[in-house]
Motif scaffolding. Structure first.
Motif, PDB file in Angstrom:
ATOM      1  N   CYS A   1      44.503  27.459 -31.007  1.00  0.00           N
ATOM      2  CA  CYS A   1      43.738  27.184 -30.004  1.00  0.00           C
ATOM      3  C   CYS A   1      43.661  25.924 -30.438  1.00  0.00           C
ATOM      4  CB  CYS A   1      42.687  28.110 -30.681  1.00  0.00           C
ATOM      5  SG  CYS A   1      40.943  27.795 -29.276  1.00  0.00           S
ATOM      6  N   VAL A   2      44.382  25.114 -29.719  1.00  0.00           N
ATOM      7  CA  VAL A   2      43.673  24.048 -29.341  1.00  0.00           C
ATOM      8  C   VAL A   2      44.761  23.979 -28.177  1.00  0.00           C
ATOM      9  CG1 VAL A   2      45.301  21.867 -30.161  1.00  0.00           C
ATOM     10  CG2 VAL A   2      45.115  23.320 -32.048  1.00  0.00           C
ATOM     11  N   LEU A   3      43.396  22.265 -27.384  1.00  0.00           N
ATOM     12  CA  LEU A   3      44.021  21.926 -26.377  1.00  0.00           C
ATOM     13  C   LEU A   3      44.851  21.376 -25.756  1.00  0.00           C
ATOM     14  CD1 LEU A   3      40.268  22.154 -24.857  1.00  0.00           C
ATOM     15  CD2 LEU A   3      41.869  24.197 -24.203  1.00  0.00           C
ATOM     16  N   SER A   4      44.948  20.616 -26.670  1.00  0.00           N
ATOM     17  CA  SER A   4      46.058  19.115 -26.157  1.00  0.00           C
ATOM     18  C   SER A   4      47.692  20.022 -26.267  1.00  0.00           C
ATOM     19  CB  SER A   4      45.687  18.049 -27.344  1.00  0.00           C
ATOM     20  OG  SER A   4      46.145  18.776 -28.866  1.00  0.00           O
ATOM     21  N   ILE A   5      48.138  20.975 -26.375  1.00  0.00           N
ATOM     22  CA  ILE A   5      49.189  21.519 -27.017  1.00  0.00           C
ATOM     23  C   ILE A   5      49.746  21.907 -25.956  1.00  0.00           C
ATOM     24  CG2 ILE A   5      48.918  21.421 -29.605  1.00  0.00           C
ATOM     25  CD1 ILE A   5      48.409  24.701 -28.753  1.00  0.00           C
ATOM     26  N   GLU A   6      51.152  21.971 -25.488  1.00  0.00           N
ATOM     27  CA  GLU A   6      51.934  22.758 -24.368  1.00  0.00           C
ATOM     28  C   GLU A   6      51.431  24.377 -24.753  1.00  0.00           C
ATOM     29  OE1 GLU A   6      53.331  20.960 -21.722  1.00  0.00           O
ATOM     30  OE2 GLU A   6      53.764  22.839 -20.973  1.00  0.00           O
ATOM     31  N   PRO A   7      50.942  24.949 -23.467  1.00  0.00           N
ATOM     32  CA  PRO A   7      51.353  26.766 -23.689  1.00  0.00           C
ATOM     33  C   PRO A   7      53.027  26.991 -23.912  1.00  0.00           C
ATOM     34  CG  PRO A   7      49.419  25.716 -22.289  1.00  0.00           C
ATOM     35  CD  PRO A   7      49.898  25.294 -22.579  1.00  0.00           C
ATOM     36  N   ASN A   8      52.625  28.133 -24.198  1.00  0.00           N
ATOM     37  CA  ASN A   8      53.659  28.936 -24.309  1.00  0.00           C
ATOM     38  C   ASN A   8      54.510  29.547 -22.965  1.00  0.00           C
ATOM     39  OD1 ASN A   8      54.290  28.868 -27.253  1.00  0.00           O
ATOM     40  ND2 ASN A   8      53.597  31.046 -27.614  1.00  0.00           N
ATOM     41  N   PHE A   9      53.004  30.226 -22.791  1.00  0.00           N
ATOM     42  CA  PHE A   9      53.717  30.670 -20.812  1.00  0.00           C
ATOM     43  C   PHE A   9      51.913  30.795 -20.154  1.00  0.00           C
ATOM     44  CE2 PHE A   9      53.762  34.645 -20.954  1.00  0.00           C
ATOM     45  CZ  PHE A   9      53.248  35.136 -22.052  1.00  0.00           C
ATOM     46  N   TRP A  10      52.522  30.682 -18.840  1.00  0.00           N
ATOM     47  CA  TRP A  10      51.168  30.634 -17.739  1.00  0.00           C
ATOM     48  C   TRP A  10      51.138  31.926 -16.776  1.00  0.00           C
ATOM     49  CZ3 TRP A  10      48.905  26.005 -17.877  1.00  0.00           C
ATOM     50  CH2 TRP A  10      48.844  24.869 -18.538  1.00  0.00           C
ATOM     51  N   GLY A  11      49.628  31.450 -16.427  1.00  0.00           N
ATOM     52  CA  GLY A  11      49.262  32.682 -15.250  1.00  0.00           C
ATOM     53  C   GLY A  11      49.573  31.718 -13.624  1.00  0.00           C
ATOM     54  N   GLN A  12      49.493  32.615 -12.666  1.00  0.00           N
ATOM     55  CA  GLN A  12      50.241  32.002 -11.704  1.00  0.00           C
ATOM     56  C   GLN A  12      48.919  31.138 -11.000  1.00  0.00           C
ATOM     57  OE1 GLN A  12      52.328  32.083  -9.745  1.00  0.00           O
ATOM     58  NE2 GLN A  12      53.181  32.475 -11.648  1.00  0.00           N
ATOM     59  N   GLY A  13      47.548  31.222 -11.402  1.00  0.00           N
ATOM     60  CA  GLY A  13      46.594  30.543 -11.341  1.00  0.00           C
ATOM     61  C   GLY A  13      45.448  31.507 -10.645  1.00  0.00           C
TER      62      GLY A  13
END
Length: 123
Positions: free
Chosen positions: A104-116
């Motif tokens: 839980c760190v907002l500055s790191i790159e996520p592993n994967f995303w949803g479509q938004g």
């Protein structure tokens, strides 16, 4: 197939509220830190909030502190991560994405995303 699906976006007047939900397919949200990010047209992606894997800690961007709340809901056979957004402002207008994070760190790159899901705050 691993998938994140966001819902709950829409058009709301300034000062109003929306509740975004993030659901997972192919895995459980209880096993990961989950974050909400947003991106407005012409702007960089911004980390909004995140929830640790064990649910014990949260982080918020300064721009949303006191107005947004992240939580995890454990219903029968379904786990969702919600973002309750209150006192919405026009500058909150953006596409909102949920994402799986290593921590839980907002500055790191996520592993994967949803479509938004689109959130528009306008009178």
């Amino acid at each position: 197939q691993l998938q994140l699906v966001e819902s709950g976006g829409g058009l709301v007047q300034p000062g109003g509220s929306l509740r975004l939900s993030c659901a997972a397919s192919g895995f459980t949200l209880n096993s990961h830190a989950i974050g909400w990010f947003r991106q407005a047209p012409g702007k960089e992606r911004e980390g909004v909030s995140c929830l640790s894997r064990n649910g014990g800690s949260t982080n918020y961007a300064d721009s949303v502190k006191g107005r947004f709340t992240i939580s995890r809901d454990n219903a029968k056979n379904t786990v969702t991560v919600t973002l309750q957004m209150n006192s919405l402002k026009p500058e909150d207008t953006a596409v909102y994405y949920c994402a799986v994070l290593r921590q839980c760190v907002l500055s790191i790159e996520p592993n994967f995303w949803g479509q938004g899901t689109q959130v528009t705050v306008s009178s």
